[in-house]
Design an enzyme around this catalytic site. Sequence first.
Site, short mmCIF file in Angstrom:
data_model
loop_
_atom_site.label_atom_id
_atom_site.label_comp_id
_atom_site.label_asym_id
_atom_site.label_seq_id
_atom_site.Cartn_x
_atom_site.Cartn_y
_atom_site.Cartn_z
N HIS A 1 -8.16 -4.73 -0.94
CA HIS A 1 -6.83 -4.13 -0.81
C HIS A 1 -5.82 -5.16 -0.28
O HIS A 1 -4.70 -5.27 -0.80
CB HIS A 1 -6.95 -2.94 0.16
CG HIS A 1 -5.76 -2.04 0.20
ND1 HIS A 1 -5.07 -1.65 -0.92
CD2 HIS A 1 -5.15 -1.41 1.24
CE1 HIS A 1 -4.07 -0.83 -0.56
NE2 HIS A 1 -4.10 -0.69 0.75
N SER B 1 0.84 -1.21 0.00
CA SER B 1 0.00 0.00 0.00
C SER B 1 0.88 1.27 0.00
O SER B 1 1.66 1.48 -0.91
CB SER B 1 -0.96 -0.04 1.20
OG SER B 1 -1.84 1.04 1.15
N LEU B 2 0.80 2.07 1.05
CA LEU B 2 1.66 3.25 1.16
C LEU B 2 3.13 2.85 1.15
O LEU B 2 3.98 3.57 0.60
CB LEU B 2 1.30 3.98 2.47
CG LEU B 2 1.76 5.40 2.68
CD1 LEU B 2 1.39 6.26 1.49
CD2 LEU B 2 1.13 5.95 3.96
N ASP C 1 -0.58 -3.82 -4.02
CA ASP C 1 -1.64 -2.82 -4.15
C ASP C 1 -1.16 -1.44 -3.68
O ASP C 1 -1.64 -0.91 -2.67
CB ASP C 1 -2.92 -3.24 -3.42
CG ASP C 1 -4.15 -2.63 -4.09
OD1 ASP C 1 -4.14 -2.48 -5.33
OD2 ASP C 1 -5.13 -2.27 -3.39
#
Length: 453
Positions: free
Chosen positions: A257, A163-164, A187
């Site tokens: 996610h 993610s981040l 993701d």
Amino acid sequence: MVGDLESKLFAVLFLLSTAQAGNTGRLSGHRCADFQTANILRGSKLKVQFLLFTSSSPSCGELILADDDIKKSSFNSSLETKIIIHGFRALGTKPSWIEGLVHAILHTSQVNVIAVDWVYGSTGAYPSAVENVTQLALSISQFISKLLALGVSGTSIHIIGVSLGAHVGGLVGHFHGGQLGRITGLDPAGPKYTRASPEERLDPGDALFVEAIHTDADNFGIRIPVGHIDYFVNGGKDQPGCPRFISAGYKYLICDHMRAVHLYVSALKHSCPILAFPCASHQDFLNGHCVDCVDPFLFSCPRIGLLEQAGVEMRKLPKEVKVYLMTSTSAPFCVHHSLVEFQLQTKRNVVTSIEITFCSNSTNDSAKITIPKLQVMGKQLLAHRVPLCQINSVTLKYLPKNKFWRKDESSIVGKFCAAQLPLDSNRTMSCLPWNITLPGNTNVSYELPATCA
Ligand SMILES: *[C@@H]1O[C@H](CO)[C@@H](O)[C@H](O)[C@H]1NC(C)=O
Ligand SMILES: *[C@@H]1O[C@H](CO)[C@@H](O)[C@H](O)[C@H]1NC(C)=O
Ligand SMILES: *[C@@H]1O[C@H](CO)[C@@H](O)[C@H](O)[C@H]1NC(C)=O
Ligand SMILES: *[C@@H]1O[C@H](CO)[C@@H](O)[C@H](O)[C@H]1NC(C)=O
Ligand SMILES: *[C@@H]1O[C@H](CO)[C@@H](O)[C@H](O)[C@H]1NC(C)=O
Ligand SMILES: *[C@@H]1O[C@H](CO)[C@@H](O)[C@H](O)[C@H]1NC(C)=O
Ligand SMILES: *[C@@H]1O[C@H](CO)[C@@H](O)[C@H](O)[C@H]1NC(C)=O
């Protein structure tokens, strides 16, 4: 009382570990380090921690303090290094998937695994976690520079960012001039990054090989390609087996996610190949327009996992290639993709729909072929959980479009063929060897003449 008990336990563990370490002495006095827990009020310092995991102790993290001498740790500079970076942590807790990912990596390869704990900087509100990203990337870069100073080669470093954390990995790679070996974005985060410049987010210039697995592109994930190879899993937005309604609560929010992480872990643990195919869009892929990896990968299809360059054997990889695949609803997620075709003997004035089901001893998997009106050929991709050669029978069902003012034909005649992807130029399709007649709304089963190679 509890604290007392804990310290006694630690004393016992300490004695055990020194006893076991014996004369190697390497681990003496070392007890397992874990992620920190930040509550929102105290989450104002980054407090980055680097935890080392190795094959000899995959469950026991070894804390490497930023200013500590890495040489004293069990870090082995002749092995490759995987650096795991998590993303936003709403509640300031350790990511639940860390252990699974560390174990899966060490299960397949002898490497150094470094888990970056930035729980403190990642908690609270998402925008403040984003604000901390640059400083975090700087700390990780400094850490990597120390590894390089030890003689570790940049190409042996692989960052896996969730993610981040994927964009953090991108920044780290950028700080190292794009010369680190590999970055895998699981993701990569979308909010605040979709319109960011390539310098601010993960992009193909950040490492020698950059790949991303997209599973929630319509929500927390990014919808644009950010690597050399970008996997859009089931189209990249909604994942099978994930709840579709908000009533499922937190699971509804993060299931798509987090699927990228579960898929990746599963790909490392299971031998079934998760292959993907280059295509312009998910719809084109489903409609059977992308059946091989000739263009642009010269026949080798990318595979999710740790194969070098995802198994694509090319000197220089093209950038931002979107590749598509389907999965099943649960681990190990892998499916085989087959092109199924039905060719009508005569064209019709209406759209023709035929439901195709592949039956094996343990599975039934279906897809619907749609033949546009005034055409004879219909194509579709069918995802099936066992290889085509283990499919015992194929069931075809013609679905007439009966309207009250007009009755559709009661049966159709045509030819059925199937072939498992990748369908390279020399691979021929397996066909039912005659023009078959399909009565309306009736299952007709045939043995499929496909043999295992
Ligand atoms: C480091 O890894 C190499 C390659 O697997 C191995 O030969 C060597 O013994 C390892 N060194 C240590 C100190 O474990
Ligand atoms: C992280 O970001 C928050 C919000 O901007 C800020 O309050 C905090 O000081 C940052 N932490 C560090 C270590 O920079
Ligand atoms: C199947 O249909 C095609 C197209 O009408 C025809 O050319 C062919 O002879 C038929 N084959 C058989 C075995 O009936
Ligand atoms: C499917 O079942 C049949 C009959 O029980 C058996 O002979 C065959 O080996 C099975 N096939 C597979 C792939 O398990
Ligand atoms: C597959 O479908 C057939 C026909 O509907 C049914 O008899 C069979 O039990 C199914 N098998 C599995 C494994 O679901
Ligand atoms: C196609 O067939 C030729 C000759 O049998 C073989 O050399 C070649 O490798 C095949 N190509 C692919 C993509 O399988
Ligand atoms: C036809 O086959 C499908 C898939 O195997 C099954 O779900 C369905 O119940 C069958 N329908 C009839 C009418 O047998």
